[in-house]
Scaffold this motif. Sequence first.
Motif, PDB file in Angstrom:
ATOM      1  N   PRO A 273       0.822  -1.214   0.000  1.00  0.00           N
ATOM      2  CA  PRO A 273       0.000   0.000   0.000  1.00  0.00           C
ATOM      3  C   PRO A 273       0.852   1.259   0.000  1.00  0.00           C
ATOM      4  CG  PRO A 273      -0.715  -1.520   1.711  1.00  0.00           C
ATOM      5  CD  PRO A 273       0.612  -2.005   1.214  1.00  0.00           C
ATOM      6  N   ASN A 274       0.236   2.333  -0.447  1.00  0.00           N
ATOM      7  CA  ASN A 274       0.939   3.575  -0.650  1.00  0.00           C
ATOM      8  C   ASN A 274       1.124   4.370   0.646  1.00  0.00           C
ATOM      9  OD1 ASN A 274       1.808   6.016  -1.861  1.00  0.00           O
ATOM     10  ND2 ASN A 274       0.847   5.292  -3.746  1.00  0.00           N
ATOM     11  N   LEU A 275       2.351   4.828   0.862  1.00  0.00           N
ATOM     12  CA  LEU A 275       2.656   5.664   2.034  1.00  0.00           C
ATOM     13  C   LEU A 275       3.081   7.062   1.593  1.00  0.00           C
ATOM     14  CD1 LEU A 275       5.006   3.900   4.649  1.00  0.00           C
ATOM     15  CD2 LEU A 275       2.813   4.977   5.080  1.00  0.00           C
ATOM     16  N   SER A 276       3.089   7.310   0.301  1.00  0.00           N
ATOM     17  CA  SER A 276       3.535   8.614  -0.195  1.00  0.00           C
ATOM     18  C   SER A 276       2.546   9.680   0.260  1.00  0.00           C
ATOM     19  CB  SER A 276       3.571   8.633  -1.730  1.00  0.00           C
ATOM     20  OG  SER A 276       4.209   7.489  -2.233  1.00  0.00           O
ATOM     21  N   PRO A 277       3.016  10.922   0.430  1.00  0.00           N
ATOM     22  CA  PRO A 277       2.072  11.991   0.779  1.00  0.00           C
ATOM     23  C   PRO A 277       0.986  12.093  -0.305  1.00  0.00           C
ATOM     24  CG  PRO A 277       4.360  12.771   0.834  1.00  0.00           C
ATOM     25  CD  PRO A 277       4.385  11.397   0.253  1.00  0.00           C
ATOM     26  N   THR A 278      -0.250  12.349   0.098  1.00  0.00           N
ATOM     27  CA  THR A 278      -1.340  12.392  -0.901  1.00  0.00           C
ATOM     28  C   THR A 278      -1.087  13.468  -1.954  1.00  0.00           C
ATOM     29  OG1 THR A 278      -2.553  13.526   0.832  1.00  0.00           O
ATOM     30  CG2 THR A 278      -3.339  11.348   0.241  1.00  0.00           C
ATOM     31  N   SER A 279      -0.330  14.504  -1.589  1.00  0.00           N
ATOM     32  CA  SER A 279      -0.080  15.600  -2.539  1.00  0.00           C
ATOM     33  C   SER A 279       0.689  15.146  -3.779  1.00  0.00           C
ATOM     34  CB  SER A 279       0.698  16.715  -1.839  1.00  0.00           C
ATOM     35  OG  SER A 279       1.893  16.182  -1.290  1.00  0.00           O
ATOM     36  N   VAL A 280       1.417  14.041  -3.703  1.00  0.00           N
ATOM     37  CA  VAL A 280       2.208  13.613  -4.871  1.00  0.00           C
ATOM     38  C   VAL A 280       1.685  12.326  -5.516  1.00  0.00           C
ATOM     39  CG1 VAL A 280       4.293  14.676  -3.919  1.00  0.00           C
ATOM     40  CG2 VAL A 280       3.926  12.235  -3.568  1.00  0.00           C
ATOM     41  N   ARG A 281       0.722  11.696  -4.872  1.00  0.00           N
ATOM     42  CA  ARG A 281       0.302  10.362  -5.353  1.00  0.00           C
ATOM     43  C   ARG A 281      -0.132  10.335  -6.807  1.00  0.00           C
ATOM     44  NH1 ARG A 281      -2.479   6.873  -0.857  1.00  0.00           N
ATOM     45  NH2 ARG A 281      -1.099   7.427   0.853  1.00  0.00           N
TER      46      ARG A 281
ATOM     47  N   GLY B 224      -5.506   5.196 -14.246  1.00  0.00           N
ATOM     48  CA  GLY B 224      -6.491   4.533 -13.387  1.00  0.00           C
ATOM     49  C   GLY B 224      -5.922   3.945 -12.110  1.00  0.00           C
ATOM     50  N   LYS B 225      -4.763   4.448 -11.658  1.00  0.00           N
ATOM     51  CA  LYS B 225      -4.139   3.923 -10.445  1.00  0.00           C
ATOM     52  C   LYS B 225      -5.039   4.165  -9.218  1.00  0.00           C
ATOM     53  CE  LYS B 225       0.042   4.864  -7.801  1.00  0.00           C
ATOM     54  NZ  LYS B 225       1.022   5.920  -7.629  1.00  0.00           N
ATOM     55  N   ILE B 226      -5.195   3.124  -8.415  1.00  0.00           N
ATOM     56  CA  ILE B 226      -6.045   3.249  -7.229  1.00  0.00           C
ATOM     57  C   ILE B 226      -5.311   3.950  -6.087  1.00  0.00           C
ATOM     58  CG2 ILE B 226      -7.671   1.338  -7.571  1.00  0.00           C
ATOM     59  CD1 ILE B 226      -5.727  -0.413  -5.916  1.00  0.00           C
ATOM     60  N   CYS B 227      -6.071   4.360  -5.094  1.00  0.00           N
ATOM     61  CA  CYS B 227      -5.545   4.904  -3.822  1.00  0.00           C
ATOM     62  C   CYS B 227      -4.898   6.269  -3.946  1.00  0.00           C
ATOM     63  CB  CYS B 227      -4.508   3.984  -3.172  1.00  0.00           C
ATOM     64  SG  CYS B 227      -5.121   2.376  -2.753  1.00  0.00           S
ATOM     65  N   THR B 228      -5.095   6.985  -5.050  1.00  0.00           N
ATOM     66  CA  THR B 228      -4.374   8.254  -5.183  1.00  0.00           C
ATOM     67  C   THR B 228      -4.939   9.322  -4.241  1.00  0.00           C
ATOM     68  OG1 THR B 228      -5.735   8.734  -7.091  1.00  0.00           O
ATOM     69  CG2 THR B 228      -3.540   7.952  -7.543  1.00  0.00           C
ATOM     70  N   GLY B 229      -6.190   9.171  -3.822  1.00  0.00           N
ATOM     71  CA  GLY B 229      -6.763  10.195  -2.935  1.00  0.00           C
ATOM     72  C   GLY B 229      -6.808   9.793  -1.471  1.00  0.00           C
ATOM     73  N   ASP B 230      -6.271   8.636  -1.152  1.00  0.00           N
ATOM     74  CA  ASP B 230      -6.450   8.116   0.208  1.00  0.00           C
ATOM     75  C   ASP B 230      -5.216   8.296   1.079  1.00  0.00           C
ATOM     76  OD1 ASP B 230      -9.124   6.534  -0.148  1.00  0.00           O
ATOM     77  OD2 ASP B 230      -7.922   6.075  -1.902  1.00  0.00           O
ATOM     78  N   GLU B 231      -5.441   8.741   2.298  1.00  0.00           N
ATOM     79  CA  GLU B 231      -4.354   8.879   3.278  1.00  0.00           C
ATOM     80  C   GLU B 231      -3.790   7.492   3.599  1.00  0.00           C
ATOM     81  OE1 GLU B 231      -3.048  11.527   4.461  1.00  0.00           O
ATOM     82  OE2 GLU B 231      -4.501  13.064   3.892  1.00  0.00           O
TER      83      GLU B 231
END
Length: 369
Positions: A295-303, A311-318
């Motif tokens: 799962p993504n741990l990158s800051p949401t500002s750069v996702r 169509g990458k998932i989780c781009t808006g999720d903390e």
Amino acid sequence: MKVKEIIDKLYLENNASFEELLFLLDNLTPTDKVYLVEKAHETRMKTYGNTVYMRGLIEFTNICKKNCIYCGIRRENKQADRYRLTLEDILECVEIGDRLGYKTYVLQGGEDDYFTDERMIEIIRAIKDKFPNNAITLSLGERSYESYKKMYEAGADRYLLRHETATKELYESLHPGASFEERRECLRNLKEIGYQVGAGFMVGLPNQKNSDLVNDLLFVKEFEPHMCGIGPFIPHKDTPLKEEKGGTLEMTTTMLALIRLLLPNVLLPSTTALGSIDPVGREKGLKAGGNVVMPNLSPTSVREKYSLYDGKICTGDEAAECRKCIEGRINKAGFRVEITRGDNVAWAKENGYHKVTKGNIQLENIKLI
Ligand code: 5AD
Ligand code: SF4
Ligand code: FES
């Protein structure tokens, strides 16, 4: 020759010939597929049980000097909005990650010359100073032997470098200016230095035939990586492959199952790309032999900017939301999350790491000296 017999052979011997694998891919019926997935699942239960390891993915730069024609952050994509995270940004992700139970961080980025060996060593040391027991996985593309060695000595534990495709002509058509041999040399160097190494490939690339996928399977069998990242190719709108068809869920889960049978001990991520082409893609990947999620741990500002495919998932999720979401999905699929570094079982044995468990929870892989 029957497909079921080949699956049985794979299950019993963890091996098959080029001809057998090609026959299997060319003739696999939906009934055979159910059987294949069943056997892959049995195999993973023997090696890893129903546990799933989590890695926190930190996408720390989307600047890349390479020009892979499938990738949304390739050098020539002028539409890409470029960014780099600072050391402080990265450490913040790591701290959030540790609190959420991620004991491994994957630092992934494009091939960005700003991140010299000195800068990478500073990042690696800073993370290890804070969390000496957590593992660091790097995914920064091709570098020299010396560079890989210095980063390993600074504390990096693992390295992901997908081979992308094991067919030379296909590799060259997708990677202008890059060398098939040099990539393989990098993989060999990483292993020699002592990293736990991840190879891997894309499924459903334009012009990729079943025989090319067999090349991938046999390459992975021979190279014996500790990890293997497999995901569907997904077209990106600002790349030369924008009009092409992408890889399918069916083909990708078939490859996951076959890799699990060929290498029972391998760490096998059910990838974000698979979750992006199907709402329950990652769950299906886990059921077909996968035992890792990232799962993504990158800051949401750069996702959204780390856009390799559409169509990458989780781009808006903390990070915390993804953490909760993924555990729910894993449990619902019949598996459970294990809060550990999640080393390759064979590697852990060879390197003297032992599982210390309390009840059915593994606390840590401890090195007994
Ligand atoms: N579709 C799917 N996977 C991709 N990757 C890069 N671009 C795409 C795409 N369009 C994969 C490559 C790379 C990894 C980081 O992401 O396999 O190694
Ligand atoms: Fe760069 Fe990796 Fe994308 Fe290739 S796949 S352009 S090396 S980020
Ligand atoms: Fe990110 Fe579900 S894993 S929102």
